[in-house]
Design a protein around this motif. Sequence first.
Motif, PDB file in Angstrom:
ATOM      1  N   ASN A   1       0.860  -1.165  -0.036  1.00  0.00           N
ATOM      2  CA  ASN A   1      -0.008  -0.186   0.031  1.00  0.00           C
ATOM      3  C   ASN A   1       0.879   1.269   0.179  1.00  0.00           C
ATOM      4  OD1 ASN A   1      -2.498  -1.552   0.088  1.00  0.00           O
ATOM      5  ND2 ASN A   1      -2.300  -1.389   2.399  1.00  0.00           N
ATOM      6  N   GLU A   2       2.119   1.057  -0.034  1.00  0.00           N
ATOM      7  CA  GLU A   2       3.068   2.250   0.067  1.00  0.00           C
ATOM      8  C   GLU A   2       3.187   2.838  -1.329  1.00  0.00           C
ATOM      9  OE1 GLU A   2       6.812   0.946   1.548  1.00  0.00           O
ATOM     10  OE2 GLU A   2       5.923   0.566   3.592  1.00  0.00           O
ATOM     11  N   GLN A   3       3.772   4.153  -1.501  1.00  0.00           N
ATOM     12  CA  GLN A   3       3.992   4.739  -2.717  1.00  0.00           C
ATOM     13  C   GLN A   3       4.775   3.835  -3.483  1.00  0.00           C
ATOM     14  OE1 GLN A   3       3.629   8.170  -4.023  1.00  0.00           O
ATOM     15  NE2 GLN A   3       4.760   7.281  -5.771  1.00  0.00           N
ATOM     16  N   PRO A   4       4.358   3.741  -4.883  1.00  0.00           N
ATOM     17  CA  PRO A   4       5.068   3.062  -5.723  1.00  0.00           C
ATOM     18  C   PRO A   4       6.577   3.766  -5.814  1.00  0.00           C
ATOM     19  CG  PRO A   4       2.979   3.385  -6.907  1.00  0.00           C
ATOM     20  CD  PRO A   4       3.101   4.320  -5.609  1.00  0.00           C
ATOM     21  N   SER A   5       7.601   2.965  -6.088  1.00  0.00           N
ATOM     22  CA  SER A   5       8.929   3.373  -6.069  1.00  0.00           C
ATOM     23  C   SER A   5       9.798   2.377  -6.718  1.00  0.00           C
ATOM     24  CB  SER A   5       9.247   3.611  -4.588  1.00  0.00           C
ATOM     25  OG  SER A   5       9.575   2.365  -3.750  1.00  0.00           O
ATOM     26  N   ILE A   6      11.087   2.899  -6.804  1.00  0.00           N
ATOM     27  CA  ILE A   6      12.083   2.053  -7.452  1.00  0.00           C
ATOM     28  C   ILE A   6      13.366   2.378  -6.540  1.00  0.00           C
ATOM     29  CG2 ILE A   6      13.843   1.927  -9.499  1.00  0.00           C
ATOM     30  CD1 ILE A   6      11.649   2.503 -11.284  1.00  0.00           C
ATOM     31  N   SER A   7      14.050   1.370  -6.047  1.00  0.00           N
ATOM     32  CA  SER A   7      14.925   1.413  -5.072  1.00  0.00           C
ATOM     33  C   SER A   7      16.248   0.813  -5.625  1.00  0.00           C
ATOM     34  CB  SER A   7      14.694   0.792  -3.606  1.00  0.00           C
ATOM     35  OG  SER A   7      13.497   1.718  -2.920  1.00  0.00           O
ATOM     36  N   LEU A   8      17.487   1.344  -5.599  1.00  0.00           N
ATOM     37  CA  LEU A   8      18.529   0.891  -5.682  1.00  0.00           C
ATOM     38  C   LEU A   8      19.429   0.202  -4.504  1.00  0.00           C
ATOM     39  CD1 LEU A   8      20.912   0.096  -7.899  1.00  0.00           C
ATOM     40  CD2 LEU A   8      21.887   2.431  -7.282  1.00  0.00           C
ATOM     41  N   ILE A   9      19.498  -1.101  -4.428  1.00  0.00           N
ATOM     42  CA  ILE A   9      20.255  -1.616  -3.265  1.00  0.00           C
ATOM     43  C   ILE A   9      21.672  -1.777  -3.860  1.00  0.00           C
ATOM     44  CG2 ILE A   9      20.074  -3.764  -1.845  1.00  0.00           C
ATOM     45  CD1 ILE A   9      17.331  -4.159  -2.471  1.00  0.00           C
ATOM     46  N   THR A  10      22.532  -1.451  -2.774  1.00  0.00           N
ATOM     47  CA  THR A  10      24.052  -1.382  -3.157  1.00  0.00           C
ATOM     48  C   THR A  10      24.692  -2.173  -1.804  1.00  0.00           C
ATOM     49  OG1 THR A  10      24.000   0.760  -4.309  1.00  0.00           O
ATOM     50  CG2 THR A  10      26.035  -0.336  -3.795  1.00  0.00           C
ATOM     51  N   VAL A  11      25.408  -3.041  -2.090  1.00  0.00           N
ATOM     52  CA  VAL A  11      26.221  -3.769  -0.912  1.00  0.00           C
ATOM     53  C   VAL A  11      27.837  -3.035  -1.158  1.00  0.00           C
ATOM     54  CG1 VAL A  11      26.940  -5.962   0.022  1.00  0.00           C
ATOM     55  CG2 VAL A  11      24.873  -5.892  -1.343  1.00  0.00           C
ATOM     56  N   ILE A  12      28.230  -2.636  -0.063  1.00  0.00           N
ATOM     57  CA  ILE A  12      29.453  -2.041  -0.106  1.00  0.00           C
ATOM     58  C   ILE A  12      30.219  -2.687   0.973  1.00  0.00           C
ATOM     59  CG2 ILE A  12      30.522   0.200   0.397  1.00  0.00           C
ATOM     60  CD1 ILE A  12      27.711   1.709  -0.413  1.00  0.00           C
ATOM     61  N   GLY A  13      31.660  -2.899   0.687  1.00  0.00           N
ATOM     62  CA  GLY A  13      32.590  -3.432   1.788  1.00  0.00           C
ATOM     63  C   GLY A  13      32.896  -2.252   2.869  1.00  0.00           C
ATOM     64  N   VAL A  14      32.912  -2.917   4.076  1.00  0.00           N
ATOM     65  CA  VAL A  14      33.079  -2.057   5.146  1.00  0.00           C
ATOM     66  C   VAL A  14      34.814  -1.352   5.278  1.00  0.00           C
ATOM     67  CG1 VAL A  14      33.486  -1.848   7.659  1.00  0.00           C
ATOM     68  CG2 VAL A  14      31.434  -3.125   6.561  1.00  0.00           C
ATOM     69  N   ALA A  15      35.532  -2.181   4.869  1.00  0.00           N
ATOM     70  CA  ALA A  15      36.924  -2.186   5.133  1.00  0.00           C
ATOM     71  C   ALA A  15      37.513  -0.850   4.034  1.00  0.00           C
ATOM     72  CB  ALA A  15      37.851  -3.315   5.008  1.00  0.00           C
ATOM     73  N   ARG A  16      37.171  -1.232   2.851  1.00  0.00           N
ATOM     74  CA  ARG A  16      37.900  -0.445   1.666  1.00  0.00           C
ATOM     75  C   ARG A  16      36.645   0.366   0.889  1.00  0.00           C
ATOM     76  NH1 ARG A  16      40.008  -5.474   1.119  1.00  0.00           N
ATOM     77  NH2 ARG A  16      38.652  -5.799  -0.942  1.00  0.00           N
ATOM     78  N   GLY A  17      35.523   0.059   1.235  1.00  0.00           N
ATOM     79  CA  GLY A  17      34.528   0.831   0.805  1.00  0.00           C
ATOM     80  C   GLY A  17      33.963   0.676  -0.848  1.00  0.00           C
ATOM     81  N   GLU A  18      34.398  -0.606  -1.315  1.00  0.00           N
ATOM     82  CA  GLU A  18      34.308  -1.284  -2.561  1.00  0.00           C
ATOM     83  C   GLU A  18      32.817  -1.657  -2.708  1.00  0.00           C
ATOM     84  OE1 GLU A  18      35.337  -5.017  -0.374  1.00  0.00           O
ATOM     85  OE2 GLU A  18      35.868  -2.823  -0.174  1.00  0.00           O
ATOM     86  N   GLY A  19      32.342  -1.641  -3.975  1.00  0.00           N
ATOM     87  CA  GLY A  19      30.890  -2.153  -4.094  1.00  0.00           C
ATOM     88  C   GLY A  19      31.021  -3.575  -4.388  1.00  0.00           C
ATOM     89  N   GLY A  20      29.924  -4.159  -3.765  1.00  0.00           N
ATOM     90  CA  GLY A  20      29.970  -5.666  -3.777  1.00  0.00           C
ATOM     91  C   GLY A  20      28.917  -6.250  -4.839  1.00  0.00           C
ATOM     92  N   HIS A  21      27.753  -5.480  -4.899  1.00  0.00           N
ATOM     93  CA  HIS A  21      26.491  -5.978  -5.372  1.00  0.00           C
ATOM     94  C   HIS A  21      25.564  -4.859  -5.614  1.00  0.00           C
ATOM     95  CE1 HIS A  21      23.895  -8.877  -7.092  1.00  0.00           C
ATOM     96  NE2 HIS A  21      22.898  -8.766  -6.367  1.00  0.00           N
ATOM     97  N   SER A  22      24.926  -5.059  -6.715  1.00  0.00           N
ATOM     98  CA  SER A  22      23.678  -3.950  -6.899  1.00  0.00           C
ATOM     99  C   SER A  22      22.294  -4.853  -7.280  1.00  0.00           C
ATOM    100  CB  SER A  22      24.045  -3.132  -8.256  1.00  0.00           C
ATOM    101  OG  SER A  22      25.014  -2.231  -8.082  1.00  0.00           O
TER     102      SER A  22
END
Length: 211
Positions: free
Chosen positions: A38-59
């Motif tokens: 019932n929430e507002q329709p939306s598109i969300s980008l989910i990003t998984v980020i490494g804690v140590a180096r800040g690298e992107g792991g998944h989208s």
Amino acid sequence: MFRRVLLALALPLFLAACGADNKWASDESVRAARYTSNEQPSISLITVIGVARGEGGHSALLINGSQQVIFDPAGSFEHPRAPERHDVLYGISPQMRNVYIDYHARDLPGERYYVTVDTVPVSREVADTAIRAAEGNGPVNKAFCVSGVSNVLRSTPGFQGAPGGFSPLRLRNWFLTVPGVSTAEYRDGDPRLVHGDLLKMSDGSLRTYDR
């Protein structure tokens, strides 16, 4: 000669990375799992980020339209109450959404990641266009998650400028420029997330429990 040896050694790894997931849940399981928010329709980008180096792991994409789904290209998430067809996960209730985020927000030896969820409100029509694009994209080869997400976004009104490539952070930086975007961040043990459906084992694997 040395170059040929290196190529020969690298070829099995390259081929392993190119295997796409061909899961195809039954019509019955997809219908039974369907969740409408019932929430507002939306598109969300989910990003998984490494804690140590800040690298992107998944989208991945969380899409809330006539139903709520997650497009998880080349992802490893599995749950019996989230049937999958070619990287599209169905039955994404708020609880399942949190289970998905909790799966990726982990603090284990050698695997320390946090998750950002960047959300843009859209019309129901735009959200459903994104769902159709995700369903029509087909299975994504391993390591090509950004490419898969970009393909879906570029097929969706208002998101056609999404960059391709292999960098989850580059894609996220672009997504943050979309008007109306809001951001949430989650780390392992976040009290906002659902715990109990999935137990993280010491080796990083998951054991599933039914409630």
